[in-house]
Design a protein around this motif. Structure first.
Motif, PDB file in Angstrom:
ATOM      1  N   PHE A 261       0.834  -1.200   0.000  1.00  0.00           N
ATOM      2  CA  PHE A 261       0.000   0.000   0.000  1.00  0.00           C
ATOM      3  C   PHE A 261       0.874   1.258   0.000  1.00  0.00           C
ATOM      4  N   THR A 262       0.343   2.321  -0.586  1.00  0.00           N
ATOM      5  CA  THR A 262       1.013   3.612  -0.511  1.00  0.00           C
ATOM      6  C   THR A 262       0.716   4.236   0.847  1.00  0.00           C
ATOM      7  N   ALA A 263       1.360   5.361   1.120  1.00  0.00           N
ATOM      8  CA  ALA A 263       1.164   6.022   2.418  1.00  0.00           C
ATOM      9  C   ALA A 263      -0.283   6.460   2.619  1.00  0.00           C
ATOM     10  N   ASP A 264      -0.996   6.726   1.515  1.00  0.00           N
ATOM     11  CA  ASP A 264      -2.401   7.132   1.649  1.00  0.00           C
ATOM     12  C   ASP A 264      -3.366   5.987   1.317  1.00  0.00           C
ATOM     13  N   ASP A 265      -2.884   4.746   1.505  1.00  0.00           N
ATOM     14  CA  ASP A 265      -3.726   3.536   1.482  1.00  0.00           C
ATOM     15  C   ASP A 265      -4.273   3.152   0.109  1.00  0.00           C
TER      16      ASP A 265
END
Length: 653
Positions: A456-460
């Protein structure tokens, strides 16, 4: 069987509902938007896969749900189960597992080939606990690690070694997995009753125990929530440690519902499911979605599409069973392109679909030219419960176009950072980057939280690792995988550019481009290829043909290697880690040959070159053959191979 009038009060805690039916044909993103006008909570009220089968069982009753082909001979009689029989047997399987102590948080591991009982293990396992399908080609060590991580309590296994040595493997595994209490043996379909003889302690006959259970309800009275975990699917595993992805019931149900909406599935459909049932493609889009809509699903023998008789007779089987859709990975489509129709009537097929790997334009054109079938592409992945985008019937896209996003899904394409990971910069329409998703069918994370870091990226947003771009019709077009990029002196080379060029040669069956290690450039593009039956071409001819069709100078391949077969996963995807190891071995062998020629060593004295797994090339010197030069040869080889960006080891036999 139990009297169907003798029901418990909890039988219909949730009323029996309708099966999934497409609300409208999907031909554009506007149709996706129209579906989204109804809130998802109203459009999709089913919470579990058990509800799907209960609804379908009551709606379709005596209609055929599953057809099992004993052999690839079209004249042989199949075994058929109706929707009502499938539901009754799912009840019995869930009740058997409940009797064995399986609860909502317990895993049921499955080691089976293509068979009817796989559907009982899958859906009965999810109704009782958490099902864990296993790839039988994994090593014992990896299977033990997976089952231990899942805390598997029961193993359902095939009682024969005819398919990948499954029974012997199951017997070995049962003593190595802590917490595994029971091994259930599924008899092959052609085994005579009692032929297995007495079973060891802790091993029981699946069929004998199943038929003794009530078939009209879940004895547990379990009320399954959409957030409950339904399955553990392993990702990878052929290289490195496989990871266990958690699927919720809600994610799997959404995959089924959305597939029905976009692909227009209904009870008039018939499909041949040749995907392995330990893989999400075979379990979810090809099985759960189909069965949620009343489709008849044909299982083509225990070996599925690895059965040479099935492939040789495929069009005859189509003529007999009249499937309305054809779905297979590109390598299988390439094999089918070599099978003549011989007058078989394949007019029942109205929708041809592929996935798992990007389709080459030449193969797409060849399939349409030979059979009149346009190949529609889709994108799916384990981390999205099997499906992400679909090209629906009636929408013809170019090769590489994998269609529209699903309803209620968000999709972005972002630039790669300096490490090849997803950045936070969204690219312009038509520009290539990494594909990201947010969707109701995104998985619930890996069993080991440490594995979630790169998912996942930092913003999900889910970072797929797929490279692609969005066209003017808002369809996703794929070019490949970020990990398959060939990086030559900092220049990113898309292997699909090379593969599309070479696959246009009429003698080429399938091909794959990878990076070969180079001391100065890091990687150089190279290609492995197989020829069509009866085809003739030299490696030099194919190299020149490819180079002439690749415009970018750094992307022109350094060599083409003809091989008898490309390494494949059990799903039929070309396995590039093995190809990269083969490329490294070839580079090392060339270095060894050059050094031996310089030292004047005869051919018989040259060291052997082998690759071990996907990460090491071993050079073995025979001291008797090399004689007095053995020590000097070893030292020179160490120096020559050290600059290569690949692990090598020089040893003496």
């Amino acid at each position: 069987m139990t009297d169907r009038n003798d029901r418990h009060d909890n039988d219909y805690a949730t009323p029996v509902g309708a099966p999934f039916r497409p609300a409208r044909p999907v031909r554009s993103l506007a149709d996706i938007h129209a579906l989204e006008q109804t809130p998802l909570a109203q459009a999709l009220t089913v919470r579990s896969t058990y509800e799907i089968f209960r609804n379908a069982g009551h709606a379709f009753g005596d209609k055929t749900a599953l057809t099992f082909l004993r052999t690839g001979n079209p004249d042989d009689a199949p075994i058929r189960w109706s929707y009502a029989e499938l539901l009754a047997r799912i009840h019995q399987t869930a009740n058997l597992l409940h009797d064995l102590g399986v609860g909502p948080n317990d895993a049921v591991a499955v080691l089976l080939p293509g068979c009817l009982e796989y559907h009982l293990a899958l859906w009965g396992g999810e109704a009782a606990g958490i099902v864990q399908p296993l790839n039988p080609l994994l090593t014992d060590e990896k299977l033990v690690a997976l089952m231990t991580a899942a805390r598997a309590k029961v193993l359902i296994a095939y009682g024969s070694d005819a398919e990948s040595g499954m029974w012997s493997k199951a017997l070995r595994l049962r003593g190595q997995v802590p917490g595994l209490t029971t091994l259930l043996r599924v008899a092959p379909h052609d085994e005579a009753p009692g032929a297995a003889g007495a079973l060891p302690e802790g091993v029981a006959d699946f069929e004998v125990l199943r038929v003794a259970q009530p078939d009209d309800r879940l004895v547990s009275g379990r009320d399954i929530a959409s957030s409950d975990i339904a399955a553990y699917f392993h990702t990878g595993g052929t290289t490195g440690a496989p990871k266990l992805a958690r699927h919720s019931h809600g994610a799997q149900v959404f995959t089924a519902w959305a597939s029905v909406q976009v692909a227009g599935m209904n009870e008039h459909g018939i499909s041949i499911n040749g995907y392995p049932l330990f893989h999400v493609a075979g379990v979810l889009p090809a099985s759960l979605a189909s069965l949620s809509a009343g489709v008849e699903v044909v299982i083509p023998t225990p070996s599925l599409l690895r059965n040479k008789q099935v492939l040789a007779n495929y069009w005859k089987l189509v003529a007999k069973y009249r499937p309305t859709s054809l779905s297979a990975v590109p390598t299988v489509l390439a094999a089918l392109a070599n099978v003549p129709l011989d007058g078989a009537d394949i007019s029942s097929i109205t929708y041809c679909r592929t996935g798992a790997a990007v389709l080459s334009p030449e193969l797409a054109a060849r399939f349409e030219r030979l059979f009149g079938l346009h190949v529609h592409e889709s994108l799916g992945m384990t981390e999205m419960a099997g499906i992400s985008t679909i090209t629906p019937p009636g929408v013809d896209g170019p090769a590489g176009c994998v269609g529209f996003r699903l309803p209620y899904m968000q999709m972005r394409v972002v630039a790669l950072d300096e490490h090849g990971n997803a950045s936070d910069r969204e690219v312009a329409r038509g520009e290539t980057g990494m594909v990201l998703f947010k969707s109701p069918n995104v998985f619930s994370g890996f069993v080991d939280p440490a594995d979630n870091a790169k998912a996942f990226t930092a913003d999900d947003w889910l970072a797929t690792g797929d490279l692609g771009w969005i066209d003017s019709e808002e369809r996703l077009n794929l070019t490949g995988r970020s990990k398959d990029l060939i990086i030559r002196s900092g220049h990113n080379i898309d292997p699909k550019v090379i593969e599309d060029a070479l696959s246009a040669h009429p003698a080429v069956q399938v091909c794959a481009a990878v990076g070969a290690p180079d001391a100065y450039a890091g990687e150089l593009p190279v290609v492995f290829a197989t020829l069509v039956p009866g085809g003739a071409a030299t490696e030099d001819e194919l190299l020149a043909f490819t180079a002439a069709r690749v415009d970018e100078a750094p992307a022109k391949p350094k060599w083409v290697a003809l091989v008898d077969a490309l390494p494949m996963t059990n799903v039929g995807k070309i396995y590039k880690p093995e190809l990269r190891a083969m490329a490294a071995s070839r580079v090392v062998a060339a270095t060894v040959a050059e050094l031996c020629a310089e030292l004047g060593l005869p051919e018989a004295a040259r060291p052997s070159v082998t690759h071990e797994g996907e990460s090491l090339v071993r050079v073995t010197i025979d001291p008797a053959a090399a004689g007095a030069q053995a020590a000097a040869l070893a030292e020179r080889l160490q120096q020559a191979l050290e600059p290569l960006p690949f692990k090598t080891r020089v040893a003496t036999a």
